[in-house]
Design a protein around this motif. Structure first.
Motif, mmCIF file in Angstrom:
data_model
loop_
_atom_site.group_PDB
_atom_site.id
_atom_site.type_symbol
_atom_site.label_atom_id
_atom_site.label_comp_id
_atom_site.label_asym_id
_atom_site.label_seq_id
_atom_site.Cartn_x
_atom_site.Cartn_y
_atom_site.Cartn_z
ATOM 1 N N UNK A 14 0.789 -1.228 0.000
ATOM 2 C CA UNK A 14 0.000 0.000 0.000
ATOM 3 C C UNK A 14 0.828 1.289 0.000
ATOM 4 N N UNK A 15 0.476 2.136 -0.969
ATOM 5 C CA UNK A 15 1.017 3.491 -1.020
ATOM 6 C C UNK A 15 0.306 4.317 0.045
ATOM 7 N N UNK A 44 6.200 2.212 7.001
ATOM 8 C CA UNK A 44 6.703 3.457 7.612
ATOM 9 C C UNK A 44 6.196 4.686 6.865
ATOM 10 N N UNK A 45 6.206 4.602 5.519
ATOM 11 C CA UNK A 45 5.872 5.771 4.693
ATOM 12 C C UNK A 45 4.427 6.226 4.865
ATOM 13 N N UNK A 63 4.212 0.241 14.254
ATOM 14 C CA UNK A 63 5.176 0.089 13.162
ATOM 15 C C UNK A 63 5.489 -1.402 13.004
ATOM 16 N N UNK A 64 6.136 -1.741 11.911
ATOM 17 C CA UNK A 64 6.454 -3.154 11.642
ATOM 18 C C UNK A 64 7.866 -3.517 12.079
ATOM 19 N N UNK A 78 15.095 3.536 11.532
ATOM 20 C CA UNK A 78 14.056 4.370 12.142
ATOM 21 C C UNK A 78 14.051 4.079 13.639
ATOM 22 N N UNK A 79 14.166 5.125 14.460
ATOM 23 C CA UNK A 79 14.319 4.894 15.905
ATOM 24 C C UNK A 79 12.972 4.836 16.625
ATOM 25 N N UNK A 80 12.970 4.216 17.799
ATOM 26 C CA UNK A 80 11.746 4.178 18.609
ATOM 27 C C UNK A 80 11.192 5.586 18.888
#
Ligand code: PGA
Length: 251
Positions: A14-15, A44-45, A63-64, A78-80
């Protein structure tokens, strides 16, 4: 009383506009639901856009994945802190696809789990055996090692508030589900290990999700089992219709 959790793992699908389209439908169709906690884990995006849609609703964001440091020179990670800042309250950690394709070890999963807690993100820590391991009667051994090493050294509060997801690798995306009895057996086994590591109360309180080809057709039989506290759903969470059915099952 533990509230079950129904979590959708959208994986690398998914975009932004497709994600927004799905979440808008979902939000309207499940707004009255109170008996199950609802979670979506987009790419994330799409987190920012999806978070804007679900503000004030009964849908939570996760998040995954995340990295184990809070900031610094770690190109591409990507940080917590960033995950928290964008509106996530959960993060999936150690999914079998990450263990398999990105060589995440139990030690890495443990570091990520502790990093998530340092920013008050609730980790959903995944464990599960491969087909080869099941066929060679290694399932209990593999699961025990994953639980002991991935969830090592937590406080009692952390140990009870995190979520464990049992996902047999051979059942993910294959249409093959573990039978409800097979799933129950491992969930119960996980609680026993957890009791040895922490306490009886912690082992009782921790929510253990089942994942692997969960669908509207098998949800009812799986959720009848006493040690199954919800689902981590891939394929069936990508379509509004099937994910809504899974959520409404609990009402
Ligand atoms: P699936 O994926 O529901 O498509 O089998 C589950 C998961 O990987 O979390």
């Amino acid at each position: 009383m533990k509230k079950p959790l129904m979590a959708g793992n959208w994986k690398m699908n998914k975009t932004v506009s497709e994600s927004v389209e799905l979440i808008k439908i979902l939000k309207n169709m499940v707004h009255y639901v109170t008996n199950v906690e609802i979670l979506v884990c987009p790419a994330f995006t799409a987190l920012y856009a999806v978070n804007n849609e679900i503000k004030g609703s009964n849908i939570n964001l996760g998040s995954q994945n995340l990295f184990w440091e809070l900031k610094g020179a770690f190109t591409g990670e990507i940080s917590p802190t960033m995950i928290k800042d964008i509106g996530c309250s959960y993060a999936i950690i150690g999914h079998s696809e990450r263990r398999q394709y990105f060589v995440e070890t139990n030690e890495i999963v443990n570091r990520k789990t502790k990093a998530a807690f340092s920013t008050t993100i609730t980790p959903i820590v995944c464990v599960g055996e491969t087909l080869k391991e099941r066929e060679s009667n290694m399932t209990s051994k593999v699961i025990e090692k994953q639980i002991r090493e991935s969830l090592f050294g937590l406080t009692l509060g952390q140990a009870s508030s995190l979520v464990i997801a049992y996902e047999p690798v051979w059942a993910i995306g294959t249409g093959k589900t573990a039978s409800p009895d097979q799933a129950q057996q491992i969930h119960h086994f996980i609680r026993k290990i957890y009791e040895q590591m922490y306490s009886k109360d912690v082992a009782y309180e921790v929510r253990i999700l089942y994942g692997g080809s969960v669908s509207p057709d098998n949800i009812s039989d799986l959720m009848k089992k006493p040690d199954i506290d919800g689902g981590l759903v891939g394929g069936a969470s990508l379509e509004a219709e099937s994910f809504i059915k899974l959520i409404r099952f609990f009402e």
